[in-house]
Design an enzyme around this catalytic site. Structure first.
Site, PDB file in Angstrom:
ATOM      1  N   GLU A  25       0.880  -1.007  -0.035  1.00 38.86           N
ATOM      2  CA  GLU A  25      -0.002   0.012  -0.007  1.00 38.86           C
ATOM      3  C   GLU A  25       0.780   1.257   0.231  1.00 38.86           C
ATOM      4  O   GLU A  25       1.643   1.556   1.004  1.00 38.86           O
ATOM      5  CB  GLU A  25      -0.823   0.136   1.204  1.00 38.86           C
ATOM      6  CG  GLU A  25      -2.143  -0.744   1.080  1.00 38.86           C
ATOM      7  CD  GLU A  25      -3.045  -0.568   2.594  1.00 38.86           C
ATOM      8  OE1 GLU A  25      -2.790   0.151   3.278  1.00 38.86           O
ATOM      9  OE2 GLU A  25      -3.824  -1.604   2.621  1.00 38.86           O
ATOM     10  N   ASP A  29      -6.639   9.297   9.404  1.00 41.46           N
ATOM     11  CA  ASP A  29      -5.191   8.912  10.028  1.00 41.46           C
ATOM     12  C   ASP A  29      -5.121   9.450  11.109  1.00 41.46           C
ATOM     13  O   ASP A  29      -5.338  10.678  11.284  1.00 41.46           O
ATOM     14  CB  ASP A  29      -4.171   9.343   8.881  1.00 41.46           C
ATOM     15  CG  ASP A  29      -4.563   8.347   7.385  1.00 41.46           C
ATOM     16  OD1 ASP A  29      -4.463   7.180   7.762  1.00 41.46           O
ATOM     17  OD2 ASP A  29      -4.442   9.149   6.649  1.00 41.46           O
TER      18      ASP A  29
END
Length: 263
Positions: free
Chosen positions: A49, A60
């Protein structure tokens, strides 16, 4: 069949779960992140990723946020992220790359231009966390038509009424978010995650990989036992943020991969 499909078929034939690792493109520098990326397959990573730096990464936690800020401060852009994938592809034409990020940079480039550039760079799949299924016409459907997988997140709050919509145009694999929260926070119960993975798999033949809250080889092994793969990001990115060497980071990744494959 995409590289992602081929990788899961290969792992299934070998009786293994996948190990998926996340790094932020350009963190702490273009050259360092490229060196780490090139070393991931030899460290046991099945799918990479590749994080696309963005100014407002709402899903995040601080570790990934700071990584994105460091990358942006070095001048990292979407074009440079794709260039990084292209450099990787000069040496590795088999390891799947999933670009993970937010829609704004793609929208700014233009969807058609982005899809063409991403295909040329060797990107196999997309995880765009701020595009819900209701917006599939924006990017998901065009990406699928171009032969790229569009990987959707399922969470502990994705109930049976919502799940069919989440699965509708998803391909490659399902990314199950093991905790309710942001990346790098908390830890998940293997028992609870196993039950959720089993519930999701009643509705799809796609592999289900588990991420968020996986920090150690033991964590990776536990999650890989109840799913088709384990995803680790913040624990790896934090080592780069602390200034650890490429070799030390890759040694840690190898331990995580061994844990996942041991499952």
């Amino acid at each position: 069949m995409t590289r992602i499909d081929a990788k899961f078929a290969e792992l299934k034939a070998a009786g293994k779960s996948a190990f998926v690792s996340y790094i932020m493109a350009g963190d702490p520098s273009y050259d360092t992140s490229l060196a780490v990326m090139k070393g991931l397959p030899a460290a046991g990573v099945d799918i990479i990723e590749l994080g696309l730096p963005f100014t407002d990464p709402m899903a995040d936690g601080s570790t990934i946020q700071l990584a994105g800020q460091r990358a942006l401060e070095t001048g990292m852009t979407l074009n440079k992220t794709l260039a990084m994938a292209s450099e990787f592809r000069k040496e590795d034409n088999t390891t799947p790359i999933v670009l993970m990020g937010y829609y704004n940079p793609i929208y700014s480039m233009g969807v058609d231009n982005f899809i063409a550039a991403a295909k040329d760079a060797g990107i196999d799949g997309l995880i765009i966390v701020d595009l819900p299924p209701e917006e599939d016409e924006e990017l998901c459907i065009p990406a699928n038509a171009a032969g790229m997988n569009f990987i959707r997140l399922a969470t502990p709050t994705t109930d049976n009424r919502r799940l069919p919509k989440v699965l509708e145009n998803t391909s490659g694999f399902i990314y199950y978010v093991a905790i309710t929260g942001i990346t790098g926070s908390g830890s998940a119960s293997t028992e609870k995650v196993g039950a959720e993975v089993a519930r999701i798999k009643q509705s799809t033949d796609l592999p289900v990989c588990v991420g968020f809250g996986i920090k150690t080889p033991s964590d990776a092994e536990g999650m890989a036992k109840v799913a088709d793969g384990a995803v680790v990001g913040s624990a790896i990115v934090s080592k780069l943020g602390a200034g650890e060497s490429v070799e030390d980071v890759l040694a840690f990744v190898a331990e995580l991969a061994e844990g996942a494959h041991r499952a």
